[in-house]
Design a protein around this motif. Sequence first.
Motif, PDB file in Angstrom:
ATOM      1  N   SER A  81      -9.162 -19.836  27.386  1.00  0.00           N
ATOM      2  CA  SER A  81      -8.306 -20.608  26.490  1.00  0.00           C
ATOM      3  C   SER A  81      -8.980 -21.942  26.187  1.00  0.00           C
ATOM      4  O   SER A  81      -9.626 -22.532  27.060  1.00  0.00           O
ATOM      5  CB  SER A  81      -6.941 -20.852  27.137  1.00  0.00           C
ATOM      6  OG  SER A  81      -6.262 -19.637  27.330  1.00  0.00           O
ATOM      7  N   THR A  82      -8.848 -22.415  24.972  1.00  0.00           N
ATOM      8  CA  THR A  82      -9.454 -23.689  24.587  1.00  0.00           C
ATOM      9  C   THR A  82      -8.385 -24.656  24.083  1.00  0.00           C
ATOM     10  O   THR A  82      -7.357 -24.251  23.525  1.00  0.00           O
ATOM     11  CB  THR A  82     -10.508 -23.491  23.490  1.00  0.00           C
ATOM     12  OG1 THR A  82      -9.904 -22.846  22.362  1.00  0.00           O
ATOM     13  CG2 THR A  82     -11.671 -22.678  23.987  1.00  0.00           C
ATOM     14  N   VAL A  83      -8.654 -25.938  24.285  1.00  0.00           N
ATOM     15  CA  VAL A  83      -7.736 -26.995  23.856  1.00  0.00           C
ATOM     16  C   VAL A  83      -7.945 -27.272  22.368  1.00  0.00           C
ATOM     17  O   VAL A  83      -9.084 -27.283  21.877  1.00  0.00           O
ATOM     18  CB  VAL A  83      -7.997 -28.283  24.666  1.00  0.00           C
ATOM     19  CG1 VAL A  83      -7.125 -29.424  24.163  1.00  0.00           C
ATOM     20  CG2 VAL A  83      -7.744 -28.039  26.143  1.00  0.00           C
ATOM     21  N   ARG A  84      -6.864 -27.510  21.651  1.00  0.00           N
ATOM     22  CA  ARG A  84      -6.968 -27.833  20.227  1.00  0.00           C
ATOM     23  C   ARG A  84      -5.880 -28.832  19.860  1.00  0.00           C
ATOM     24  O   ARG A  84      -4.950 -29.076  20.638  1.00  0.00           O
ATOM     25  CB  ARG A  84      -6.851 -26.570  19.363  1.00  0.00           C
ATOM     26  CG  ARG A  84      -5.542 -25.843  19.513  1.00  0.00           C
ATOM     27  CD  ARG A  84      -5.606 -24.467  18.866  1.00  0.00           C
ATOM     28  NE  ARG A  84      -5.737 -24.551  17.433  1.00  0.00           N
ATOM     29  CZ  ARG A  84      -4.788 -24.167  16.574  1.00  0.00           C
ATOM     30  NH1 ARG A  84      -3.633 -23.693  17.029  1.00  0.00           N
ATOM     31  NH2 ARG A  84      -4.976 -24.247  15.286  1.00  0.00           N
ATOM     32  N   LEU A  85      -6.022 -29.427  18.683  1.00  0.00           N
ATOM     33  CA  LEU A  85      -5.005 -30.327  18.160  1.00  0.00           C
ATOM     34  C   LEU A  85      -4.254 -29.587  17.066  1.00  0.00           C
ATOM     35  O   LEU A  85      -4.843 -29.219  16.043  1.00  0.00           O
ATOM     36  CB  LEU A  85      -5.655 -31.593  17.576  1.00  0.00           C
ATOM     37  CG  LEU A  85      -4.701 -32.709  17.153  1.00  0.00           C
ATOM     38  CD1 LEU A  85      -4.007 -33.320  18.357  1.00  0.00           C
ATOM     39  CD2 LEU A  85      -5.473 -33.788  16.386  1.00  0.00           C
ATOM     40  N   ASP A  97       2.271 -21.712  22.269  1.00  0.00           N
ATOM     41  CA  ASP A  97       3.301 -21.566  21.236  1.00  0.00           C
ATOM     42  C   ASP A  97       3.347 -22.769  20.304  1.00  0.00           C
ATOM     43  O   ASP A  97       3.646 -22.635  19.109  1.00  0.00           O
ATOM     44  CB  ASP A  97       4.680 -21.371  21.877  1.00  0.00           C
ATOM     45  CG  ASP A  97       4.819 -20.026  22.583  1.00  0.00           C
ATOM     46  OD1 ASP A  97       3.987 -19.138  22.303  1.00  0.00           O
ATOM     47  OD2 ASP A  97       5.743 -19.877  23.397  1.00  0.00           O
ATOM     48  N   ASP A  98       3.061 -23.952  20.845  1.00  0.00           N
ATOM     49  CA  ASP A  98       3.110 -25.184  20.045  1.00  0.00           C
ATOM     50  C   ASP A  98       1.779 -25.512  19.377  1.00  0.00           C
ATOM     51  O   ASP A  98       1.661 -26.540  18.693  1.00  0.00           O
ATOM     52  CB  ASP A  98       3.527 -26.369  20.927  1.00  0.00           C
ATOM     53  CG  ASP A  98       4.999 -26.291  21.316  1.00  0.00           C
ATOM     54  OD1 ASP A  98       5.747 -25.567  20.632  1.00  0.00           O
ATOM     55  OD2 ASP A  98       5.391 -26.950  22.298  1.00  0.00           O
ATOM     56  N   GLY A  99       0.767 -24.675  19.608  1.00  0.00           N
ATOM     57  CA  GLY A  99      -0.504 -24.871  18.921  1.00  0.00           C
ATOM     58  C   GLY A  99      -1.491 -25.765  19.627  1.00  0.00           C
ATOM     59  O   GLY A  99      -2.528 -26.125  19.055  1.00  0.00           O
ATOM     60  N   TRP A 100      -1.237 -26.128  20.895  1.00  0.00           N
ATOM     61  CA  TRP A 100      -2.154 -27.014  21.625  1.00  0.00           C
ATOM     62  C   TRP A 100      -3.250 -26.259  22.352  1.00  0.00           C
ATOM     63  O   TRP A 100      -4.245 -26.846  22.775  1.00  0.00           O
ATOM     64  CB  TRP A 100      -1.375 -27.857  22.632  1.00  0.00           C
ATOM     65  CG  TRP A 100      -0.431 -28.823  21.992  1.00  0.00           C
ATOM     66  CD1 TRP A 100       0.863 -28.582  21.616  1.00  0.00           C
ATOM     67  CD2 TRP A 100      -0.712 -30.171  21.624  1.00  0.00           C
ATOM     68  NE1 TRP A 100       1.408 -29.701  21.039  1.00  0.00           N
ATOM     69  CE2 TRP A 100       0.465 -30.693  21.034  1.00  0.00           C
ATOM     70  CE3 TRP A 100      -1.830 -30.990  21.743  1.00  0.00           C
ATOM     71  CZ2 TRP A 100       0.553 -32.004  20.560  1.00  0.00           C
ATOM     72  CZ3 TRP A 100      -1.758 -32.295  21.268  1.00  0.00           C
ATOM     73  CH2 TRP A 100      -0.587 -32.785  20.688  1.00  0.00           C
ATOM     74  N   VAL A 101      -3.072 -24.980  22.526  1.00  0.00           N
ATOM     75  CA  VAL A 101      -4.068 -24.138  23.215  1.00  0.00           C
ATOM     76  C   VAL A 101      -4.261 -22.868  22.394  1.00  0.00           C
ATOM     77  O   VAL A 101      -3.297 -22.304  21.869  1.00  0.00           O
ATOM     78  CB  VAL A 101      -3.606 -23.795  24.647  1.00  0.00           C
ATOM     79  CG1 VAL A 101      -4.442 -22.669  25.235  1.00  0.00           C
ATOM     80  CG2 VAL A 101      -3.694 -25.031  25.546  1.00  0.00           C
TER      81      VAL A 101
END
Length: 451
Positions: free
Chosen positions: A81-85, A69-73
Motif C-alpha cells: 500500500s502507498t500513501v497518497r493525497l 476508503d477516504d483516498g489516503w492510501v
Amino acid sequence: MSEDQLVRAVGAWRRPGVALAGALAGAVREAVLDGRLRTGSALPAERRLATALGVSRGTVTAALSRLRDDGWVRTRHGSASTVRLPARAAERIAPVSASGESRSLDLRRAVPAAPRSAYLAATERALVRMAPLLAQDGEPGAGLPELRALVAERYTREGLPTRPEQILVTSGTRASLTLLCAQLRPRVAAVEIPTFFDALHVLRGAGARLAGCRVTTEGWDLDQLDGALRAARGGLAYLVPDFQNPTGALMSPVTRRAVAELADRHGVLLVVDETMRDLDLRDAVGPEPRIRRAVLIGSAAKAVWGGLRVGWIRGPAGLIGELSGNALCGPLSAAPMQQMIAVELLGDPDPVLRRRRAELRRQRDHLSGLLAGDDRWRFTVPPGGLSLWLRLTGTRSDVVVERARGHRIDLSSGPLFAADATLTHHLRVPYTPPAAALDRIAAVLDEVCRN
C-alpha cells in the motif's frame, strides 16, 4: 518505508476516547499533511506494523481500510500500500492549518489555499511560454507587458478606463503599500479602525503617524473620516471599501462620492486596497463604483492564493513612472515566472472565482447559522470577504483568544486590527474552514465564552 520510520512519523497517536483504528488513521492523515510521511511512500506490511505500534493486526487493517476508503492510501493487488493525497484534500479552499484535518486550527490569517488543479495547469502553460523571458535580463521593471495589459483591460472592462502604463506590478498589496510609502513619505496616514493589521505595520514602519476613523459592519463614520483626513492633510489614507477587512462592510456609492470629495478638500491621496473585491458573495450584483482619483492596489492573494506573490498598483501614469524609478521597486516586484503564472490565471479567473464564491457563501451561512441568536455576541452577515466580525457582549476578546488556544484554535482579537489598540470586545472569525471545522469553532466559542 520501515515500520520504525512510520512509528516516528505518527508520533504519540493514541487519543483518549477515540477508537484505536480511528486514532491511527487520523495520525497518518496528519503526518501526510504535515509532510512527515511523503506521498508515494510504501507502507510496511500490516503484521510488522502492528507489532511496532503495539496493537492488533485487526486495528491496523481497520485503520488502513478507512484511509483507503477516504483516498489516503492506495493498494494494488500483489503490491504494498502507498500513501497518497486524495483529490478532495488537494482541492480545498482552506489551507491545511485551518482545515480541521490536523488537531490545531490556525485562524489568525483569513487566507485561502491554492486552487490546485487550476494553479498547476497555469504553471505548466507558463513554463511552455517562458523561453522568450529566459533570453532577457530578468530585471522586473514595471512588470511583464502582458500582465500590465491584462490588469489594465480588466479595469477598463469594469468601467475605469486604464492604460498599461498606469499599472505597476509588485509582489502583493503589502509590497504596493510599502513602495507607495517609500515614494510619498507620508507624515500622517488616515486609516480605518479596524483595518488589516499588515497595513498598520507597513504604515508605522514608514514613520507615519496614524489618524483613525471608525468602521463597523454597518459602514463608515463620515464625521470621523472627515477628521482623520483633515489630520492627514498632505499625506495619504488607506481604505478598504470592498468587503472591508475585518468587518466585511461594503461602502455605499454615496459614501464613496463623499470620501472622494473629502480627500480633495483636505489634499489627501486615497490608497484603496481592493484585495477583497473579487470575494463578492451577493447574488447577481455588478461591481461597485470606484472612488474617484484613488490609487488602487490589488493582488491575487485572496481570490487565488497568497503564494502567488503578484500584486499591482493602478494610478496616474506619472506616479507609476516615479514608482518604477524608486530603488525599492525591484526588490518589491514579482518574479517573472510568478507574473507569467498570474497571466495564465487572471486571463480567465471566472471558473476559480465561481467555485470560491459558492464555497465561501455556503460556509459563511453555515457559521452564521451556528452563531445566530446568541446574546453573548452580535454580528452582521457580511456581503463578502472571508470572516465574521463578532462584538462580544461579555468576555473580552483577549480572554476568548487565550481560552480558545487551550482548545488548539488560534484566533485574532480586535486590538490587533485597531490603530489605537481599542476594540477589546471584538473577534475576527474566518469562515474559510469546511463545515466540520466550523462546527468545532462554534462549539469552542460556546465553551470559552461562558462566564
